[in-house]
Motif scaffolding. Structure first.
Motif, short mmCIF file in Angstrom:
data_model
loop_
_atom_site.label_atom_id
_atom_site.label_comp_id
_atom_site.label_asym_id
_atom_site.label_seq_id
_atom_site.Cartn_x
_atom_site.Cartn_y
_atom_site.Cartn_z
N LYS A 1 0.85 -1.20 0.00
CA LYS A 1 0.00 0.00 0.00
C LYS A 1 0.88 1.24 0.00
CE LYS A 1 -3.89 -2.04 2.45
NZ LYS A 1 -4.67 -2.34 1.30
N ALA A 2 0.36 2.30 -0.64
CA ALA A 2 1.08 3.57 -0.64
C ALA A 2 1.13 4.10 0.79
CB ALA A 2 0.36 4.57 -1.54
N ARG A 3 2.27 4.73 1.14
CA ARG A 3 2.44 5.22 2.50
C ARG A 3 3.02 6.62 2.51
NH1 ARG A 3 5.76 2.09 7.21
NH2 ARG A 3 4.25 2.57 8.80
N LEU A 4 2.41 7.50 3.30
CA LEU A 4 2.93 8.84 3.53
C LEU A 4 3.19 8.96 5.02
CD1 LEU A 4 3.65 11.68 2.54
CD2 LEU A 4 1.27 12.31 2.98
N TRP A 5 4.44 9.29 5.36
CA TRP A 5 4.87 9.36 6.76
C TRP A 5 5.35 10.78 7.01
CZ3 TRP A 5 5.44 5.32 10.45
CH2 TRP A 5 6.23 5.62 11.55
N ILE A 6 4.63 11.52 7.86
CA ILE A 6 5.02 12.88 8.22
C ILE A 6 5.40 12.83 9.70
CG2 ILE A 6 4.35 15.30 8.30
CD1 ILE A 6 2.04 14.58 6.38
N GLU A 7 6.58 13.34 10.05
CA GLU A 7 7.01 13.26 11.44
C GLU A 7 7.86 14.45 11.86
OE1 GLU A 7 10.09 10.48 12.70
OE2 GLU A 7 10.53 10.10 10.60
N GLY A 8 7.94 14.63 13.17
CA GLY A 8 8.91 15.51 13.78
C GLY A 8 8.68 17.00 13.63
N THR A 9 9.78 17.70 13.37
CA THR A 9 9.83 19.16 13.39
C THR A 9 8.76 19.85 12.54
OG1 THR A 9 12.17 19.05 13.91
CG2 THR A 9 11.35 21.15 13.09
N PRO A 10 8.49 19.41 11.30
CA PRO A 10 7.44 20.11 10.54
C PRO A 10 6.10 20.12 11.28
CG PRO A 10 8.68 18.67 9.09
CD PRO A 10 9.13 18.36 10.49
#
Length: 126
Positions: free
Chosen positions: A22-31
Motif C-alpha cells: 500500500k502507498a504510505r505517507l509518513w510525516i514526522e517531527g519538526t514540521p
C-alpha cells in the motif's frame, strides 16, 4: 498571546513510500511540532472531489472539522516526535499519482503545506 516567531505555513515535500503493498505517507517531527501538530492532536481526512488534494483538518479548526464525515484520527508518536502515518492506496487515487515502488528513489513526490489547523497534501509541481 500570539507567537510572532511561528510561521503561518510551513511547506515541504516528501516522497510516497510503500508498506505492505500500500502507498504510505509518513510525516514526522519538526514540521509537525513547528505548526502545533503534537501527539494526540485530533483530525479528520478530507479527499478533494477533483483528485488533486488530500487535507487533514484539525479539530481546533471548528466548523470545517465538523463538516467532514468519518471517524477522527490522532497524531501518534511521542511528545518530541509526533507522527502522522497514512498507509492506504487512497493516496494514489486521490492525488492521481503513480503507485510507488519499494525502495525506488523516484517514487512520486508530494507537496506538504502545514498550518496550525490543516495539512494540505498535493502533487509536487516542478
Amino acid at each position: 498571546m500570539t507567537d510572532t516567531n511561528q510561521p503561518s505555513v510551513l511547506t515541504t515535500s516528501l516522497r510516497l513510500g510503500l508498506n505492505k503493498s500500500k502507498a504510505r505517507l509518513w510525516i514526522e517531527g519538526t514540521p509537525l511540532t513547528t505548526m502545533g501538530w503534537v501527539r494526540g492532536t485530533v483530525f479528520k481526512v478530507r479527499h478533494s472531489p477533483d483528485f488533486s488534494m488530500l487535507q487533514y483538518v484539525a479539530e481546533s479548526h471548528g466548523g470545517a472539522y465538523s463538516d467532514i464525515p468519518g471517524r477522527p484520527r490522532r497524531v501518534a508518536g511521542t511528545s518530541t516526535r509526533p507522527i502522522i502515518d497514512t498507509n492506504t492506496n487512497d493516496l494514489v487515487t486521490t492525488l492521481g499519482v503513480p503507485m510507488p515502488v519499494k525502495g525506488a528513489k523516484d517514487n512520486p513526490q508530494l507537496a506538504i503545506r502545514i498550518t496550525p489547523t490543516q495539512i494540505i497534501i498535493s502533487r509536487w509541481e516542478d
